[in-house]
Design a protein around this motif. Structure first.
Motif, PDB file in Angstrom:
ATOM      1  N   ALA A  55      77.987  45.561 104.650  1.00 57.92           N
ATOM      2  CA  ALA A  55      76.463  46.101 104.010  1.00 57.92           C
ATOM      3  C   ALA A  55      76.409  45.304 102.420  1.00 57.92           C
ATOM      4  CB  ALA A  55      76.918  47.951 103.621  1.00 57.92           C
ATOM      5  N   ALA A  56      77.793  45.035 101.543  1.00 59.18           N
ATOM      6  CA  ALA A  56      77.511  44.465 101.183  1.00 59.18           C
ATOM      7  C   ALA A  56      76.859  43.289 101.133  1.00 59.18           C
ATOM      8  CB  ALA A  56      79.129  44.097  99.956  1.00 59.18           C
ATOM      9  N   VAL A  91      74.623  42.288 103.396  1.00 58.29           N
ATOM     10  CA  VAL A  91      73.640  41.935 103.525  1.00 58.29           C
ATOM     11  C   VAL A  91      72.668  42.501 101.999  1.00 58.29           C
ATOM     12  CG1 VAL A  91      71.572  43.679 104.866  1.00 58.29           C
ATOM     13  CG2 VAL A  91      73.607  43.343 106.065  1.00 58.29           C
ATOM     14  N   VAL A  92      73.342  43.328 101.692  1.00 58.66           N
ATOM     15  CA  VAL A  92      72.433  43.503 100.477  1.00 58.66           C
ATOM     16  C   VAL A  92      72.669  42.350  98.832  1.00 58.66           C
ATOM     17  CG1 VAL A  92      73.086  44.855  98.418  1.00 58.66           C
ATOM     18  CG2 VAL A  92      72.450  46.349 100.373  1.00 58.66           C
ATOM     19  N   SER A  93      73.311  41.923  99.176  1.00 59.00           N
ATOM     20  CA  SER A  93      73.590  40.476  98.311  1.00 59.00           C
ATOM     21  C   SER A  93      72.697  39.375  99.348  1.00 59.00           C
ATOM     22  CB  SER A  93      74.879  39.653  97.821  1.00 59.00           C
ATOM     23  OG  SER A  93      75.569  40.136  99.329  1.00 59.00           O
ATOM     24  N   SER A 108      72.772  35.853  96.963  1.00 57.67           N
ATOM     25  CA  SER A 108      73.406  34.695  97.658  1.00 57.67           C
ATOM     26  C   SER A 108      72.769  33.154  97.937  1.00 57.67           C
ATOM     27  CB  SER A 108      74.261  34.654  98.750  1.00 57.67           C
ATOM     28  OG  SER A 108      73.584  35.549  99.183  1.00 57.67           O
TER      29      SER A 108
END
Length: 110
Positions: free
Chosen positions: A59-60, A62-64, A68
């Motif tokens: 999940a992190a 996908v959010v980042s 990135s």
């Protein structure tokens, strides 16, 4: 006063010997096959926690992903947030401390 010093020296010696024995047991655990308690602890405690870490990492990731991608480190972010926790969850043998398909492969990599 002399009794206090002797007692303190005896306690310090016992604590040092216990820590040395614990370190030797830890090192032998690293080299030998895992036992019953290591496997049960891994199955009941470590694997569910690692599965949760893998899901949170995905999940992190996908959010980042936009950040990135802008920074040019999508592969590194994916490897650290998803692949490494996933490998520890699914590829590591039960009770082992290092990831891999089995004990023989781990010994060959050393």
């Amino acid at each position: 006063m002399r009794l206090l010093r002797q007692t303190t020296a005896l306690a310090a010696g016992l604590l040092m010997s216990v820590s040395v024995m614990a370190a030797e047991n830890y090192n032998s655990y690293q080299q030998e096959e895992p036992g019953y308690f290591a496997m049960i602890g891994d199955l009941v405690i470590a694997r569910p926690l690692l599965l949760a870490v893998t899901a949170v990492g995905a999940a992190a990731f996908v959010v980042s992903l936009p950040f990135s991608a802008a920074g040019g480190n999508v592969a590194e972010a994916g490897r650290e947030l998803v692949v490494r926790p996933g490998a520890e969850t699914f590829v590591r043998c039960l009770g082992c401390t290092r990831s891999g398909y089995g004990r023989k492969q781990q010994d060959e990599n050393l």
